[in-house]
Design an enzyme around this catalytic site. Sequence first.
Site, mmCIF file in Angstrom:
data_model
loop_
_atom_site.group_PDB
_atom_site.id
_atom_site.type_symbol
_atom_site.label_atom_id
_atom_site.label_comp_id
_atom_site.label_asym_id
_atom_site.label_seq_id
_atom_site.Cartn_x
_atom_site.Cartn_y
_atom_site.Cartn_z
ATOM 1 N N GLY A 174 33.009 -24.549 -99.744
ATOM 2 C CA GLY A 174 33.191 -22.949 -99.949
ATOM 3 C C GLY A 174 32.230 -21.836 -99.261
ATOM 4 O O GLY A 174 32.647 -20.832 -99.524
ATOM 5 N N CYS B 29 56.420 -15.240 -80.778
ATOM 6 C CA CYS B 29 57.868 -14.371 -80.837
ATOM 7 C C CYS B 29 57.948 -14.350 -82.352
ATOM 8 O O CYS B 29 58.979 -14.672 -82.786
ATOM 9 C CB CYS B 29 58.690 -15.919 -80.850
ATOM 10 S SG CYS B 29 59.316 -16.217 -78.563
ATOM 11 N N TYR C 135 38.592 -24.209 -89.093
ATOM 12 C CA TYR C 135 39.976 -23.537 -89.405
ATOM 13 C C TYR C 135 40.816 -22.821 -87.916
ATOM 14 O O TYR C 135 42.146 -22.044 -88.279
ATOM 15 C CB TYR C 135 40.415 -23.209 -90.513
ATOM 16 C CG TYR C 135 39.296 -24.019 -91.666
ATOM 17 C CD1 TYR C 135 39.743 -25.336 -92.067
ATOM 18 C CD2 TYR C 135 38.747 -23.462 -91.960
ATOM 19 C CE1 TYR C 135 39.918 -26.210 -92.856
ATOM 20 C CE2 TYR C 135 38.305 -24.306 -93.331
ATOM 21 C CZ TYR C 135 38.147 -25.438 -93.519
ATOM 22 O OH TYR C 135 37.866 -26.727 -94.581
HETATM 23 N N1 LLP Z 1 35.581 -30.530 -99.887
HETATM 24 C C1 LLP Z 1 36.534 -29.939 -100.125
HETATM 25 C C2 LLP Z 1 37.179 -31.059 -101.281
HETATM 26 C C3 LLP Z 1 37.928 -28.925 -99.919
HETATM 27 O O1 LLP Z 1 39.037 -29.074 -99.432
HETATM 28 C C4 LLP Z 1 37.358 -28.943 -98.151
HETATM 29 C C5 LLP Z 1 38.677 -27.613 -98.148
HETATM 30 C C6 LLP Z 1 35.752 -28.198 -98.011
HETATM 31 C C7 LLP Z 1 35.089 -29.188 -98.862
HETATM 32 C C8 LLP Z 1 35.071 -26.721 -97.028
HETATM 33 O O2 LLP Z 1 35.213 -25.965 -97.490
HETATM 34 P P1 LLP Z 1 34.456 -25.338 -96.193
HETATM 35 O O3 LLP Z 1 33.100 -24.970 -96.425
HETATM 36 O O4 LLP Z 1 34.838 -25.010 -95.164
HETATM 37 O O5 LLP Z 1 35.050 -23.694 -97.509
HETATM 38 N N2 LLP Z 1 42.129 -23.440 -93.819
HETATM 39 C C9 LLP Z 1 41.218 -22.495 -95.287
HETATM 40 C C10 LLP Z 1 40.782 -23.219 -95.741
HETATM 41 C C11 LLP Z 1 41.593 -24.682 -96.479
HETATM 42 C C12 LLP Z 1 39.783 -25.161 -97.383
HETATM 43 C C13 LLP Z 1 40.840 -26.433 -97.741
HETATM 44 N N3 LLP Z 1 39.490 -27.382 -98.107
HETATM 45 C C14 LLP Z 1 41.128 -21.421 -94.253
HETATM 46 O O6 LLP Z 1 41.473 -21.207 -93.112
HETATM 47 O O7 LLP Z 1 40.343 -20.581 -94.863
#
Ligand code: LLP
Length: 461
Positions: free
Chosen positions: A272, A389, A419
């Site tokens: 996150g 579209c 993403y």
């Molecule tokens: N660990 C778990 C259990 C997760 O569910 C996620 C992300 C991460 C790690 C990695 O999070 P990051 O460091 O990349 O923020 N599609 C959305 C984000 C959804 C993330 C889902 N889980 C976006 O484009 O912002």
Amino acid sequence: MAGHVSPGGFTGTSPVWLREPDDVNALVGSLWPRTATKVDGVLQVGGLSVPEIVANVNTPAFLLDEADFRARARAFRDAFAGCDVYYAGKAFISTAVARWVAEEGLFLDVCSDGELTVALRAGVEPARIGYHGNNKSAMELRRAVHEGVGRIIVDSIVEIDRLADIATQLGVVQPVMVRVTAGVEAHTHEFIATAHEDQKFGFSISSGSAFEAVRQVLAAGSLDLRGLHSHIGSQIFDTSGWEVAARRVLALHARVAAELGHAMPELDLGGGFGIAYTTQDDPADPAVLAEQIIRIVAAECGALGVDVPHLSIEPGRAVVGPAMFTVYTVGTVKEVSLDGGATRTYVSVDGGMSDNIRTALYDADYSCTLASRASDAAPVLARVVGKHCESGDIVVKDEFLPGDVRPGDLVAVPGTGAYGRSMASNYNHALRPPVVAVRDGAARVIVRRETVDDLLATDVG
Ligand code: LLP
């Protein structure tokens, strides 16, 4: 202080955070991969000219700065020395990227059989893989156990039963973590307590279901409970959310030791970590985050009188997000009159919501730059839109571009590594773009562009 400035409104047609740049040709360094630069207005990365790279692969294309990716991976590994850093493959995974992750000493988090397949194909050691998901199928679990995946993060009572049976059948003891929800939903620098029953992931701590899940794992002879897992959200800029989560998770950790006599050796605090998409965002250095998170965990364990567990984290976005950008070709430019006499310049590019759904899905802000030439024209407030579209098919809601932006120009959008390609779709039968890795003056396609034959291959007539 690291953080995110809330837009808080508009002045005329422009959000208040967006300032007209002194030099519309200049890059905002914090948004780009570290080898990105401009020479006579032409964007360069990894020692190569972007127009030359895309001349070979066409647009839209994702360009990935390998040195930048590796440096960000190493920064997390070094900042969290003594902890395990799992790269979250959902942000973007390919065979090459999984190899870089392994070479840089990181672990890998996967959440589907597809991601696991790529990881194994890349030669990632199964023991260094963590497997997530709220609805892993029996087939997925069986394969993960069979391959020797290092940690399976269990997410439901049904899954605990399913996994225990599978491990028994395969004659192994499977290491697991229990995914818990701490009632903290981090929104940038804020956090909001959420209704636990509204959360599809994990087991709620406050309702007692997390404790029950732990008890159930401990009762299964074929499962080895390594620790608790908490992921509070994404695009987080300060440690207050982790602090609250760590307190609540460690309270459960201590309760398990006291009441069930099981000292869990590990704790995973998820991913996150936020990145800069625009000048609004000011992410903290991983070293600063690490120092704070490690200190919070140690202090809390001291207060609870338990040993500090071995910590792991799972950054995705913060490793790959800034390392990659998208290059588009401008197709049309249109002045649209707005109420009050202002105009907005709509710049249509050859991709859109099929390669970046985040603007439409999360109202995300992005930035962009003219990548193929310098311009003397005065900046105009532009909106970069795709070719799909839908009127919501917007890539960059608001950015200043040179007033003479025209068909044939290349526009590059930074921060699309996480993403972007991983959530790309074939909407309108778009062909998903390639990913080109660039390093030390050499470019290589690591994911090729889809072809019409790829699309037709699934259409069985
Ligand atoms: N660990 C778990 C259990 C997760 O569910 C996620 C992300 C991460 C790690 C990695 O999070 P990051 O460091 O990349 O923020 N599609 C959305 C984000 C959804 C993330 C889902 N889980 C976006 O484009 O912002």
